[in-house]
Design a protein around this motif. Sequence first.
Motif, PDB file in Angstrom:
ATOM      1  N   PHE A   3    -118.489 -16.347   7.813  1.00 20.75           N
ATOM      2  CA  PHE A   3    -117.192 -16.496   8.475  1.00 20.75           C
ATOM      3  C   PHE A   3    -116.246 -17.140   7.479  1.00 20.75           C
ATOM      4  CE2 PHE A   3    -113.872 -18.403  10.936  1.00 20.75           C
ATOM      5  CZ  PHE A   3    -113.659 -17.500  11.967  1.00 20.75           C
ATOM      6  N   VAL A   4    -115.111 -16.503   7.291  1.00 24.24           N
ATOM      7  CA  VAL A   4    -114.144 -17.047   6.340  1.00 24.24           C
ATOM      8  C   VAL A   4    -112.770 -17.093   7.006  1.00 24.24           C
ATOM      9  CG1 VAL A   4    -115.382 -16.195   4.322  1.00 24.24           C
ATOM     10  CG2 VAL A   4    -113.630 -14.764   5.361  1.00 24.24           C
ATOM     11  N   GLY A   5    -112.025 -18.114   6.636  1.00 24.28           N
ATOM     12  CA  GLY A   5    -110.630 -18.178   7.039  1.00 24.28           C
ATOM     13  C   GLY A   5    -110.413 -18.319   8.532  1.00 24.28           C
ATOM     14  N   ARG A   6    -109.248 -17.798   8.953  1.00 24.36           N
ATOM     15  CA  ARG A   6    -108.839 -17.781  10.362  1.00 24.36           C
ATOM     16  C   ARG A   6    -108.791 -19.179  10.959  1.00 24.36           C
ATOM     17  NH1 ARG A   6    -111.557 -12.083  12.406  1.00 24.36           N
ATOM     18  NH2 ARG A   6    -110.006 -10.804  11.358  1.00 24.36           N
ATOM     19  N   VAL A  13    -107.341 -16.588  25.746  1.00 21.11           N
ATOM     20  CA  VAL A  13    -107.826 -15.231  25.548  1.00 21.11           C
ATOM     21  C   VAL A  13    -107.728 -14.879  24.068  1.00 21.11           C
ATOM     22  CG1 VAL A  13    -107.451 -12.791  26.064  1.00 21.11           C
ATOM     23  CG2 VAL A  13    -107.158 -14.504  27.863  1.00 21.11           C
ATOM     24  N   VAL A  14    -108.843 -14.486  23.471  1.00 13.72           N
ATOM     25  CA  VAL A  14    -108.853 -13.987  22.089  1.00 13.72           C
ATOM     26  C   VAL A  14    -108.863 -12.466  22.170  1.00 13.72           C
ATOM     27  CG1 VAL A  14    -110.106 -13.895  19.913  1.00 13.72           C
ATOM     28  CG2 VAL A  14    -110.074 -16.007  21.247  1.00 13.72           C
ATOM     29  N   ARG A  15    -107.834 -11.845  21.605  1.00 15.29           N
ATOM     30  CA  ARG A  15    -107.646 -10.409  21.771  1.00 15.29           C
ATOM     31  C   ARG A  15    -107.586  -9.710  20.419  1.00 15.29           C
ATOM     32  NH1 ARG A  15    -102.587  -9.029  25.354  1.00 15.29           N
ATOM     33  NH2 ARG A  15    -101.436  -9.641  23.483  1.00 15.29           N
ATOM     34  N   GLY A  16    -108.239  -8.555  20.336  1.00 15.78           N
ATOM     35  CA  GLY A  16    -108.199  -7.772  19.109  1.00 15.78           C
ATOM     36  C   GLY A  16    -109.038  -6.514  19.241  1.00 15.78           C
ATOM     37  N   GLY A  65    -113.825  -9.203  14.802  1.00 11.53           N
ATOM     38  CA  GLY A  65    -114.468 -10.512  14.680  1.00 11.53           C
ATOM     39  C   GLY A  65    -114.143 -11.476  15.796  1.00 11.53           C
ATOM     40  N   LYS A  66    -113.860 -10.969  17.012  1.00 12.21           N
ATOM     41  CA  LYS A  66    -113.539 -11.857  18.128  1.00 12.21           C
ATOM     42  C   LYS A  66    -114.722 -12.756  18.470  1.00 12.21           C
ATOM     43  CE  LYS A  66    -112.626  -8.306  20.715  1.00 12.21           C
ATOM     44  NZ  LYS A  66    -112.797  -7.258  19.696  1.00 12.21           N
ATOM     45  N   THR A  67    -115.905 -12.156  18.520  1.00  6.69           N
ATOM     46  CA  THR A  67    -117.092 -12.940  18.856  1.00  6.69           C
ATOM     47  C   THR A  67    -117.375 -13.973  17.779  1.00  6.69           C
ATOM     48  OG1 THR A  67    -118.034 -11.106  20.127  1.00  6.69           O
ATOM     49  CG2 THR A  67    -119.563 -12.796  19.346  1.00  6.69           C
ATOM     50  N   SER A  68    -117.247 -13.573  16.512  1.00  5.40           N
ATOM     51  CA  SER A  68    -117.483 -14.517  15.416  1.00  5.40           C
ATOM     52  C   SER A  68    -116.488 -15.669  15.462  1.00  5.40           C
ATOM     53  CB  SER A  68    -117.382 -13.795  14.073  1.00  5.40           C
ATOM     54  OG  SER A  68    -118.412 -12.844  13.937  1.00  5.40           O
ATOM     55  N   LEU A  69    -115.234 -15.363  15.797  1.00  2.91           N
ATOM     56  CA  LEU A  69    -114.229 -16.419  15.907  1.00  2.91           C
ATOM     57  C   LEU A  69    -114.594 -17.389  17.027  1.00  2.91           C
ATOM     58  CD1 LEU A  69    -111.403 -17.393  14.859  1.00  2.91           C
ATOM     59  CD2 LEU A  69    -110.439 -16.148  16.798  1.00  2.91           C
ATOM     60  N   GLY A 102    -106.633  -8.145  11.040  1.00  2.89           N
ATOM     61  CA  GLY A 102    -107.576  -8.023   9.935  1.00  2.89           C
ATOM     62  C   GLY A 102    -107.537  -9.236   9.021  1.00  2.89           C
ATOM     63  N   LEU A 103    -108.493  -9.282   8.093  1.00  2.00           N
ATOM     64  CA  LEU A 103    -108.552 -10.381   7.133  1.00  2.00           C
ATOM     65  C   LEU A 103    -107.454 -10.230   6.090  1.00  2.00           C
ATOM     66  CD1 LEU A 103    -112.412 -10.581   6.477  1.00  2.00           C
ATOM     67  CD2 LEU A 103    -111.054 -11.975   8.037  1.00  2.00           C
ATOM     68  N   SER A 104    -106.953 -11.375   5.629  1.00  2.00           N
ATOM     69  CA  SER A 104    -105.991 -11.358   4.534  1.00  2.00           C
ATOM     70  C   SER A 104    -106.720 -11.082   3.213  1.00  2.00           C
ATOM     71  CB  SER A 104    -105.272 -12.697   4.447  1.00  2.00           C
ATOM     72  OG  SER A 104    -106.183 -13.710   4.037  1.00  2.00           O
ATOM     73  N   GLU A 105    -105.950 -10.865   2.149  1.00  2.00           N
ATOM     74  CA  GLU A 105    -106.580 -10.621   0.846  1.00  2.00           C
ATOM     75  C   GLU A 105    -107.381 -11.831   0.389  1.00  2.00           C
ATOM     76  OE1 GLU A 105    -103.584  -9.368  -1.855  1.00  2.00           O
ATOM     77  OE2 GLU A 105    -103.333  -7.389  -0.960  1.00  2.00           O
ATOM     78  N   ASP A 106    -106.837 -13.039   0.635  1.00  2.00           N
ATOM     79  CA  ASP A 106    -107.568 -14.248   0.246  1.00  2.00           C
ATOM     80  C   ASP A 106    -108.866 -14.381   1.039  1.00  2.00           C
ATOM     81  OD1 ASP A 106    -105.756 -15.043  -1.660  1.00  2.00           O
ATOM     82  OD2 ASP A 106    -104.611 -16.327  -0.303  1.00  2.00           O
TER      83      ASP A 106
END
Length: 895
Positions: free
Chosen positions: A163-166, A195-198, A203-207, A327-331
């Motif tokens: 898991f990275v970022g966010r 509510v986490v939506r996407g 990666g909703k579950t991972s978040l 989606g994930l950023s470049e970093d």
Amino acid sequence: MTGSYDIFLSFTWADSVEVNALQDALEAAGLRVFRDREIERFEGITEKLDAALAGSKVLLAYYSRRFPTRYACQWELTSAFLAAQRLGDPRRRVLVVNPESDGNHIAPIELEDAAYAGRPRNDRERAKTVERVAEMVRAATTPLGAVRSTAPLLPRLLRPRRFVGRYRQLWAIHSALHARELPATTPRTSAALAVVRGFAGLGKTSLAEQYAFLFRDAFPGGVRWLGLFGEDDPVGALARFHGQLRAIADDLGADVGDLPPDQVRAVVARRIEAAREPQLWIIDDVPSELPADVLDQLVMPTSYVRTVLTTRSGNPDWAAPVVELGGLSEDEASALYTEIVGSADPEELAAVRRLVERCGGHPIVLTSVVTAYRDRRGAVGFADALDSMPTAAADVLRRAIGECTPTARRILRIAAALSRAPVPPDLVRRVLPEDNVADAVAELSRRALLTNLGTEWDVHALVREAAGLDDALTRETASAVLALSGGADRFHQHAAALARHDCVPADQRARLLRAGLDWFRGQGDIVAARDAANRILAVDGVAAADLVAAGAALVDAGDFAKAVEVCRPLVDSEDAFRARLVCARALDQLGRYADADPVWPDVVPESLPEGEKAEARVSMAVAKRMRGRFRDAIELLGTRDADPRARLELARLRIITGDLKQARTIAEAIIREHDTPDHERHPLRLEAIGVHAEAEMSLELIELKVRDENWDALEAQLRSAHDSLAGLLGKRSPLALAAGVRCARTSVTRGRPKRALREFAELDEPVRDVFGEHHPLHHWLRYSTAQAHGQLKQYDEAVAILRDLLENQRNSIGPHHPDTMRTQLDLGIALAMTGHKRTAVPLVVEADRRIGESLGWQAELRNRAGVTRALMNLPPFAWRLFAGFDEFFGKKPED
């Protein structure tokens, strides 16, 4: 002092050069600095690190753009911030050094809004930063002293995960859950929801997992994880929630064995309230089409539970703050790449950034591509290989699955045939007994196509779709589920999913659905059981036993006519007793006694399980009671039946036959047996309260006095039950209409005739349409309507209603039935009150005689008839002076 520090220094290894210089300056100023030199992965967080953070006064974060992409940095900053919040303003204990040109990457917002320190480029600027930190240290009289939650962590939160970022989204969830903190003087009755939506695979579950792990110290009561697995049917979604709620109740030590779902929810909420420790509940994969009123039932009615839902698109009617996930950023993608492969050169990172741009930063695409090519690093053209990869998730996953070993592919296709719930390993091993399942699972885990949750395996919905189905494997899986589903609670979700595949033989599809039906009935979920029953009926070639089980579920839900249609052809089948029992019960509920009489079984087979035998005896006794055969009913039940349902029916019969004190004793015993906080609203306890009150009322009527004890609770429960049934099954459902008539009758009992008449007027047309004029429910509605008119001294109206009703009852249930005699008795009273004594006296005398012959001379109705007969010898004006006369029509009116 060992383990005590002024400053905890948090940073990423990419910023080591500048952090080294800053640390030297801090230590030169005499400040004690803790700096971890080992941790890189989240699973490496140690007790030493935890103790160092708790023992530090200030956390100093070197907050570069890479900082929030590292788990260790997130953990350190979050833990310090939550600890500092308990001590007051967290900005007095947490300072950010921001080496970037703006603060858009900083979270939480309190730190972004604070005057963070800029990047120290020389000794003078470093000295300013050091002085600011020193001021914070001098102002802090105690260490942060982070208090860790002692609640055990769920296995899925302990597993290693990438898991990275966010970090900003994590704090957005936390802010949403705590946006409406209540003052101490306010009752804690509200609940917080985010509510986490996407889209799928973002990666909703991972978040949600990361939030639960990272912020667990804010929830000392622990974390609960519930999964709806995208169940697109509100009935199925609620059924899954209720099943998991029972498991939570068991974990809390609550006795909810045979409580209905709404009461299980209330018991769990009370237990949590009593513990007074905030909990986090995550409800994963909630269907977007779920109506708002169903969503409300997923949120516990206590502010000690904060709830996070994950969903793909969500319903605009949901009244909850939304955290959007993209989606994930470049970093972040670069950090993920480095996490997977271990290190990266500039050319590879540039290729990863190009891939992010092409796929929109889709985590599954990035993870699958990088994992698939991880072992090819070092080969010429590796960056070109990344550039040539497809970017659609389905294409990427199909390609990755195609490169797996045959056993690994078979495992994924088994998962594709099942529901989206976790896959039981013992099921897979049963289907693939000759395969090396352990190695295949390790392979899938390494390729990020399967997540090992310890006792179960999780396969993402997109991976299942990409794997596709294999008909032969699906059939073998169906056979394995049937062989293993003796404990239907483990497999009923997978059984229902397998039953939807046409390649599974019809008889097996019905048996798979039966597993779910039995489980739902055991849970008291009549709506989900009815849905399973209708699915069984849609399958061709269903065995008699499965059809009868479906019929029983239809009776539970009030679909009586359909139950008769299903079970009547089976009364001579191999499951004849059960078929007869279900069919006869349904016919009785429809008021078709003449049709039901030849169907009712004569005896209960000894071969039945004890619980089923008790249920059958009660059903047969109720049938005899409805026909006025009270002594036969008592003989069938016996006097020593241990089953509480049988004892409660016996108490009802004792009231009718005049043994009021014995009825009261039986009811009191059942009430005591369920006299616990968990069973406060247990159906049997509430029924026993009603029977006890009826026995008391009957005794009091003899003495011409009435008390209100117990009736408030009973009436409230009756009205609550009606509202629940109307919401679940519709206002015109037979069960909801029956509950409505019971509620309206309590208004008569409580002396509220005007309210009763309004309620009866609303019910008369739908009851007549659904049940017909000859049904006992319509009889009771008309009888109670006449009572209400009698309470209002509207005797002419009462006479008209009772005269028609008496004729109807004579034709349907016979002239000797106690209900018919009750109507005849009250008709005599009403006629006497309107001056028609000559017509009234024969009716009362005949009713008195027949009641004595049918019920015995000690029955309450016989006592009432005797008093009425005696009154017939008095002149009418004396009746009006007789203080207790109105009791025959119910309580003295209060409105």
